[in-house]
Design a protein around this motif. Structure first.
Motif, PDB file in Angstrom:
ATOM      1  N   TRP A 122      -3.126  -3.009  -8.526  1.00  0.00           N
ATOM      2  CA  TRP A 122      -3.515  -3.330  -7.152  1.00  0.00           C
ATOM      3  C   TRP A 122      -4.867  -4.045  -7.150  1.00  0.00           C
ATOM      4  CZ3 TRP A 122      -1.592  -4.065  -2.574  1.00  0.00           C
ATOM      5  CH2 TRP A 122      -2.432  -4.096  -1.453  1.00  0.00           C
ATOM      6  N   PHE A 153       0.463 -11.811  -1.756  1.00  0.00           N
ATOM      7  CA  PHE A 153       1.402 -10.698  -1.714  1.00  0.00           C
ATOM      8  C   PHE A 153       1.487 -10.062  -3.109  1.00  0.00           C
ATOM      9  CE2 PHE A 153       2.518 -13.626   1.593  1.00  0.00           C
ATOM     10  CZ  PHE A 153       2.899 -12.839   2.666  1.00  0.00           C
ATOM     11  N   LEU A 210       4.268  -7.072  -0.725  1.00  0.00           N
ATOM     12  CA  LEU A 210       3.387  -6.505   0.292  1.00  0.00           C
ATOM     13  C   LEU A 210       2.199  -7.422   0.539  1.00  0.00           C
ATOM     14  CD1 LEU A 210       2.929  -3.910   2.040  1.00  0.00           C
ATOM     15  CD2 LEU A 210       1.378  -3.168   0.231  1.00  0.00           C
ATOM     16  N   LEU A 264       7.895   0.979  -1.932  1.00  0.00           N
ATOM     17  CA  LEU A 264       7.418   1.872  -0.884  1.00  0.00           C
ATOM     18  C   LEU A 264       8.409   3.016  -0.705  1.00  0.00           C
ATOM     19  CD1 LEU A 264       6.148  -0.628   1.831  1.00  0.00           C
ATOM     20  CD2 LEU A 264       4.807   1.207   0.835  1.00  0.00           C
ATOM     21  N   LEU A 268       7.361  -0.281   9.305  1.00  0.00           N
ATOM     22  CA  LEU A 268       6.217  -0.270   8.397  1.00  0.00           C
ATOM     23  C   LEU A 268       4.940  -0.757   9.069  1.00  0.00           C
ATOM     24  CD1 LEU A 268       7.849  -1.540   5.079  1.00  0.00           C
ATOM     25  CD2 LEU A 268       7.382   0.806   5.797  1.00  0.00           C
ATOM     26  N   VAL A 304      -3.925   0.201   3.116  1.00  0.00           N
ATOM     27  CA  VAL A 304      -3.576   0.617   1.762  1.00  0.00           C
ATOM     28  C   VAL A 304      -4.707   1.492   1.243  1.00  0.00           C
ATOM     29  CG1 VAL A 304      -3.167  -0.156  -0.597  1.00  0.00           C
ATOM     30  CG2 VAL A 304      -2.150  -1.402   1.306  1.00  0.00           C
ATOM     31  N   TYR A 357       4.313   6.399   1.738  1.00  0.00           N
ATOM     32  CA  TYR A 357       3.886   6.439   3.140  1.00  0.00           C
ATOM     33  C   TYR A 357       4.593   7.593   3.820  1.00  0.00           C
ATOM     34  CZ  TYR A 357       8.349   4.325   4.589  1.00  0.00           C
ATOM     35  OH  TYR A 357       9.678   4.088   4.824  1.00  0.00           O
ATOM     36  N   ASP A 416      10.363  -4.068   9.013  1.00  0.00           N
ATOM     37  CA  ASP A 416       9.022  -4.536   9.352  1.00  0.00           C
ATOM     38  C   ASP A 416       8.452  -3.798  10.553  1.00  0.00           C
ATOM     39  OD1 ASP A 416       6.881  -6.690   8.929  1.00  0.00           O
ATOM     40  OD2 ASP A 416       7.405  -7.021  11.022  1.00  0.00           O
ATOM     41  N   LEU A 459       1.552  -1.933   7.404  1.00  0.00           N
ATOM     42  CA  LEU A 459       2.128  -2.554   6.221  1.00  0.00           C
ATOM     43  C   LEU A 459       3.036  -3.710   6.599  1.00  0.00           C
ATOM     44  CD1 LEU A 459       3.120   0.794   4.506  1.00  0.00           C
ATOM     45  CD2 LEU A 459       1.149  -0.628   3.892  1.00  0.00           C
ATOM     46  N   ARG A 460       2.982  -4.755   5.808  1.00  0.00           N
ATOM     47  CA  ARG A 460       3.880  -5.894   6.005  1.00  0.00           C
ATOM     48  C   ARG A 460       4.552  -6.196   4.679  1.00  0.00           C
ATOM     49  NH1 ARG A 460       2.218 -12.130   6.314  1.00  0.00           N
ATOM     50  NH2 ARG A 460       4.306 -13.022   6.446  1.00  0.00           N
ATOM     51  N   LEU A 461       5.864  -6.019   4.635  1.00  0.00           N
ATOM     52  CA  LEU A 461       6.638  -6.178   3.405  1.00  0.00           C
ATOM     53  C   LEU A 461       7.531  -7.401   3.539  1.00  0.00           C
ATOM     54  CD1 LEU A 461       6.837  -4.520   0.755  1.00  0.00           C
ATOM     55  CD2 LEU A 461       8.905  -3.490   1.682  1.00  0.00           C
TER      56      LEU A 461
END
Length: 427
Positions: free
Chosen positions: A224, A242, A117, A247, A210, A127, A159, A207, A13-15
């Motif tokens: 989504w 994004f 995200l 989360l 995640l 995801v 998660y 980061d 995951l990249r937030l």
């Protein structure tokens, strides 16, 4: 698909931080009065009217705008959003931030991180969707997002962290000791607090954690799918890459799983029961509602079970004929999927026994049990009350790439809509 639950570092995951749009407290009656449940939970006209009446700037005017056609409704939402920004009712935060969000009700506590995200990992199993979606709903939400150029409410993702105060959880635990941007109590008694995290070092800490995780879509499958659809429409990288999400580490804050019930508009209870003769066991069970739901839970522990209501009584439907299931439930899915109540409801009861199309004219999906019963009794319809699925079943099927029938689960507590928005134009 990665089914281990532990992506390679950097592939999870990249937030990303963003400049949240938030209500200016001095411009509204109260922050609680401008919030709303997610759009698909506001199902009754009286509920919509109540929210609209609570404050002229309630967020429901953006997520469920009114108008003569879908296109006009969405243009109305865009005009309203522009007006509120011009008047200073909503304003962007000065710095990009990740937002720590807390919900507390009695002994129940949930904390998570809201951010933008990255959508690109979705195809790699980072995801995990677990429900099918309805194309007409995706189309409606896509046009609303496209017209307003905004993400109006965060999706709820879960998660599995390490269970201890490390990584993102460690940042959250530090942040909640600081003064919050605001605290408010909504009319359901839930206390909400929000903090902005602007420190790049804390962003990096979140980061790094995640990047090892994959997330389950707990609530927001249609939105989504909308994010992904709108991203595909773009010719170049940008803000559409994004999507706004919350989360939650369920090792730290387990989610609550509830069922979503069905209201069959054109099927009276007597007709529904007659069609079940010889195919399911049908028994009348005593009320009140908690007692009847207890009987449903006991039956569901043994196999497929449903509770029908709408004629002033409760009817427990269980023990389906095995030959009927063999004829109606597809065989190319895992046993856990074949055994789902939602699978049997849609494949066997709706498609074959009752012959009901899965369209809004025939079926409504209602989260609130009492509301489903009340509407069924008022309109001579049938409410099909469901027992919730275990989260482990949902996650296991999702990791196998198997989606459940739409509206199979309701995870919560859901984030309140209206506390922080994301503009696709301001960052």
């Amino acid at each position: 698909m990665n089914t281990s639950g532990a992506p390679v570092r950097g592939q999870g995951l990249r937030l990303a931080p963003f400049r949240g749009l938030r209500y200016v407290p001095e411009q509204v009656g109260s922050l609680a009065s401008v919030t709303s449940p997610p759009y698909d939970v506001v199902v009754r006209p009286d509920g919509l009217h109540h929210l609209e009446s609570s404050d002229p700037h309630n967020i429901v005017r953006l997520i469920l705008p009114q108008g003569g056609s879908p296109a006009e409704r969405h243009r109305q939402a865009a005009r309203t959003l522009t007006q509120w920004l011009t008047e200073g009712v909503l304003a962007p935060d000065p710095l990009p931030a990740l937002y720590v969000y807390e919900q507390r009700a009695g002994d129940s506590l949930q904390r998570g991180v809201i951010g933008a995200l990255a959508l690109s990992p979705a195809s790699e199993g980072v995801v995990l969707p677990h429900e099918d979606v309805m194309p007409d709903v995706v189309e409606d939400r896509a046009d609303l997002m496209r017209t307003t150029a905004a993400h109006l409410e965060p999706l709820l993702f879960s998660y599995e962290g390490d269970g201890g105060p490390t990584g993102a959880t460690a940042v959250i635990e530090r942040v909640v000791e600081r003064p919050a941007l605001f605290a408010t109590v909504t009319e359901d008694g839930v206390r909400h607090r929000l903090w902005a995290v602007t420190d790049p070092a804390e962003h990096a800490e979140i980061d790094s954690d995640l990047s090892l995780r994959q997330a389950l879509i707990a609530d927001g499958h249609h939105r989504w799918a909308t994010y992904l659809r709108l991203q595909r429409e773009q010719d170049a990288p940008g803000p559409w890459d994004f999507g706004l999400v919350l989360l939650v580490d369920t090792a730290r804050h387990p989610l609550r799983v509830r069922a979503i019930h069905r209201l069959l508009h054109r099927l009276p209870v007597p007709d529904a029961l007659r069609a079940l003769d010889g195919l399911f066991r049908v028994r009348s069970v005593d009320g009140p509602l908690p007692l009847a739901l207890g009987a449903l839970a006991e039956a569901a522990a043994e196999g497929n079970a449903f509770l029908l209501a709408g004629d002033g009584r409760f009817h427990l439907v269980d023990r389906p004929d095995e030959h009927l299931l063999e004829r109606t439930v597809r065989e190319d899915r895992p046993a856990a999927w074949r055994a789902l109540d939602a699978t049997v409801l849609h494949s066997t009861l709706l498609d074959r026994v009752w012959g009901i199309p899965d369209s809004p004219d025939h079926i409504a999906y209602i989260h609130d049990t009492e509301a489903a019963i009340e509407q069924a009794e008022r309109h001579g319809a049938t409410a099909v009350l469901m027992h919730p699925v275990r989260e482990e079943t949902v996650r296991d099927l999702a990791r196998q790439g198997v989606t459940m029938p739409r509206k199979s689960t309701s995870f919560g507590p859901k984030p309140a809509t209206g506390l922080v928005l994301r503009s696709l134009e301001t960052g």
